[in-house]
Design a protein around this motif. Structure first.
Motif, PDB file in Angstrom:
ATOM      1  N   ARG A 159       0.846  -1.194   0.000  1.00  0.00           N
ATOM      2  CA  ARG A 159       0.000   0.000   0.000  1.00  0.00           C
ATOM      3  C   ARG A 159       0.880   1.243   0.000  1.00  0.00           C
ATOM      4  NH1 ARG A 159      -3.445   0.981   5.148  1.00  0.00           N
ATOM      5  NH2 ARG A 159      -1.849   2.505   5.549  1.00  0.00           N
ATOM      6  N   ALA A 160       0.457   2.250  -0.751  1.00  0.00           N
ATOM      7  CA  ALA A 160       1.218   3.513  -0.804  1.00  0.00           C
ATOM      8  C   ALA A 160       0.248   4.681  -0.855  1.00  0.00           C
ATOM      9  CB  ALA A 160       2.137   3.536  -2.021  1.00  0.00           C
ATOM     10  N   ARG A 161       0.699   5.803  -0.337  1.00  0.00           N
ATOM     11  CA  ARG A 161      -0.105   7.027  -0.329  1.00  0.00           C
ATOM     12  C   ARG A 161       0.705   8.181  -0.884  1.00  0.00           C
ATOM     13  NH1 ARG A 161      -2.704   8.171   5.419  1.00  0.00           N
ATOM     14  NH2 ARG A 161      -0.602   8.905   5.660  1.00  0.00           N
ATOM     15  N   ALA A 162       0.035   9.065  -1.592  1.00  0.00           N
ATOM     16  CA  ALA A 162       0.718  10.257  -2.119  1.00  0.00           C
ATOM     17  C   ALA A 162      -0.295  11.395  -2.179  1.00  0.00           C
ATOM     18  CB  ALA A 162       1.285   9.993  -3.506  1.00  0.00           C
ATOM     19  N   GLY A 163       0.211  12.587  -2.056  1.00  0.00           N
ATOM     20  CA  GLY A 163      -0.654  13.765  -2.121  1.00  0.00           C
ATOM     21  C   GLY A 163       0.179  15.019  -1.973  1.00  0.00           C
ATOM     22  N   PRO A 164      -0.493  16.151  -1.917  1.00  0.00           N
ATOM     23  CA  PRO A 164       0.255  17.408  -1.779  1.00  0.00           C
ATOM     24  C   PRO A 164       0.933  17.464  -0.411  1.00  0.00           C
ATOM     25  CG  PRO A 164      -2.093  17.807  -1.555  1.00  0.00           C
ATOM     26  CD  PRO A 164      -1.933  16.371  -1.945  1.00  0.00           C
ATOM     27  N   ALA A 165       1.993  18.217  -0.367  1.00  0.00           N
ATOM     28  CA  ALA A 165       2.713  18.391   0.901  1.00  0.00           C
ATOM     29  C   ALA A 165       1.815  19.098   1.900  1.00  0.00           C
ATOM     30  CB  ALA A 165       3.983  19.185   0.676  1.00  0.00           C
ATOM     31  N   SER A 166       1.956  18.751   3.165  1.00  0.00           N
ATOM     32  CA  SER A 166       1.142  19.411   4.187  1.00  0.00           C
ATOM     33  C   SER A 166       1.540  20.879   4.257  1.00  0.00           C
ATOM     34  CB  SER A 166       1.342  18.720   5.540  1.00  0.00           C
ATOM     35  OG  SER A 166       2.696  18.802   5.913  1.00  0.00           O
ATOM     36  N   ALA A 167       0.659  21.660   4.838  1.00  0.00           N
ATOM     37  CA  ALA A 167       0.907  23.102   4.905  1.00  0.00           C
ATOM     38  C   ALA A 167       2.181  23.364   5.694  1.00  0.00           C
ATOM     39  CB  ALA A 167      -0.273  23.799   5.561  1.00  0.00           C
ATOM     40  N   VAL A 168       3.028  24.158   5.118  1.00  0.00           N
ATOM     41  CA  VAL A 168       4.288  24.522   5.761  1.00  0.00           C
ATOM     42  C   VAL A 168       4.006  25.709   6.670  1.00  0.00           C
ATOM     43  CG1 VAL A 168       6.656  25.295   5.357  1.00  0.00           C
ATOM     44  CG2 VAL A 168       5.544  23.715   3.766  1.00  0.00           C
ATOM     45  N   PRO A 169       4.468  25.660   7.901  1.00  0.00           N
ATOM     46  CA  PRO A 169       4.207  26.811   8.786  1.00  0.00           C
ATOM     47  C   PRO A 169       4.872  28.066   8.218  1.00  0.00           C
ATOM     48  CG  PRO A 169       5.794  25.309   9.790  1.00  0.00           C
ATOM     49  CD  PRO A 169       5.276  24.643   8.549  1.00  0.00           C
ATOM     50  N   PRO A 170       4.257  29.214   8.455  1.00  0.00           N
ATOM     51  CA  PRO A 170       4.851  30.459   7.922  1.00  0.00           C
ATOM     52  C   PRO A 170       6.203  30.705   8.587  1.00  0.00           C
ATOM     53  CG  PRO A 170       3.074  30.957   9.453  1.00  0.00           C
ATOM     54  CD  PRO A 170       3.070  29.467   9.253  1.00  0.00           C
ATOM     55  N   PRO A 171       7.067  31.402   7.881  1.00  0.00           N
ATOM     56  CA  PRO A 171       8.378  31.695   8.467  1.00  0.00           C
ATOM     57  C   PRO A 171       8.205  32.578   9.705  1.00  0.00           C
ATOM     58  CG  PRO A 171       8.078  32.918   6.447  1.00  0.00           C
ATOM     59  CD  PRO A 171       6.905  31.985   6.579  1.00  0.00           C
ATOM     60  N   PRO A 172       9.141  32.504  10.615  1.00  0.00           N
ATOM     61  CA  PRO A 172       9.027  33.361  11.800  1.00  0.00           C
ATOM     62  C   PRO A 172       9.125  34.825  11.403  1.00  0.00           C
ATOM     63  CG  PRO A 172      11.172  32.289  11.725  1.00  0.00           C
ATOM     64  CD  PRO A 172      10.339  31.708  10.611  1.00  0.00           C
ATOM     65  N   GLY A 173       8.790  35.663  12.318  1.00  0.00           N
ATOM     66  CA  GLY A 173       8.802  37.112  12.061  1.00  0.00           C
ATOM     67  C   GLY A 173      10.177  37.601  11.636  1.00  0.00           C
ATOM     68  N   PRO A 174      10.340  38.896  11.569  1.00  0.00           N
ATOM     69  CA  PRO A 174      11.623  39.441  11.148  1.00  0.00           C
ATOM     70  C   PRO A 174      12.724  39.015  12.121  1.00  0.00           C
ATOM     71  CG  PRO A 174      10.210  41.158  12.013  1.00  0.00           C
ATOM     72  CD  PRO A 174       9.392  39.909  11.954  1.00  0.00           C
ATOM     73  N   LEU A 175      13.923  38.985  11.597  1.00  0.00           N
ATOM     74  CA  LEU A 175      15.070  38.577  12.401  1.00  0.00           C
ATOM     75  C   LEU A 175      15.329  39.613  13.489  1.00  0.00           C
ATOM     76  CD1 LEU A 175      17.470  37.439   9.566  1.00  0.00           C
ATOM     77  CD2 LEU A 175      16.239  35.985  11.161  1.00  0.00           C
TER      78      LEU A 175
END
Length: 195
Positions: A159-175
């Motif tokens: 059995r195998a599964r494929a799909g879009p990548a899960s939502a990537v968390p937004p980048p942290p605020g400014p450095l």
């Protein structure tokens, strides 16, 4: 040469022979070498018997090495056959896994066009890799397939599964800013080192 000391025939010059031509002791091979433990038979049915026990005495294990060699060869053949069978099973399992992975990717690629189109693409990809598609399902852009390869007595289903990548968390605020070292202009420099 009647006095050669061994009862040899006159004129032969070979010691140890009687007038009948038989040697008195161990047989000699080529070049006059002695064969230890082998005497010439002198009686009825007593030909070439080893000294030390008569017929069969001391020879109870003759041919044992042949039997053990045959058993060892058979055992090696069985082990070799088992290793080949295991290798074939592993190869079939890997083929089924590869076919399932690629079929799932094909179905996920066509997931937005509907389950029927996505599963048709998965069937084509699985067949191209020598597998049959056992199950196919598409839900929300994610495809799940099961592929099976049948080779000899093995028929693994993977059995195998494929799909879009899960939502990537937004980048942290400014450095965060680092204060400048003493004696430099007062503009702050970001942590990355580029102003």
């Amino acid at each position: 040469m009647a006095g050669d000391g061994g009862g040899g025939r006159a004129g032969t010059g070979r010691p140890g022979r009687d007038p009948a031509g038989r040697s008195g002791g161990a047989r000699r091979g080529r070049g006059g070498r002695r064969w230890p433990g082998v005497s010439r038979g002198r009686g009825d049915g007593d030909r070439g018997v080893r000294d030390g026990g008569g017929r069969g005495g001391g020879d109870g294990d003759r041919g044992a090495a042949t039997v053990w060699t045959a058993f060892a060869a058979c055992a090696l053949c069985v082990v070799f056959g088992a290793v080949l069978a295991l290798g074939q099973a592993v190869a079939v399992r890997h083929r089924a896994g590869g076919a399932a992975d690629l079929a799932a990717l094909a179905a996920a690629d066509r997931a937005l066009w509907g389950e029927q189109v996505a599963c048709a693409a998965a069937v084509r990809v699985a067949a191209a890799h020598g597998a049959e598609l056992v199950r196919c399902g598409v839900a929300g852009g994610e495809a799940e397939v099961t592929a099976r390869v049948v080779r000899g007595p093995w028929a693994p289903a993977v059995r195998a599964r494929a799909g879009p990548a899960s939502a990537v968390p937004p980048p942290p605020g400014p450095l965060p800013l680092v204060p400048p070292p003493p004696g430099t202009p007062s503009s702050p420099v970001p942590l990355g080192g580029v102003p």
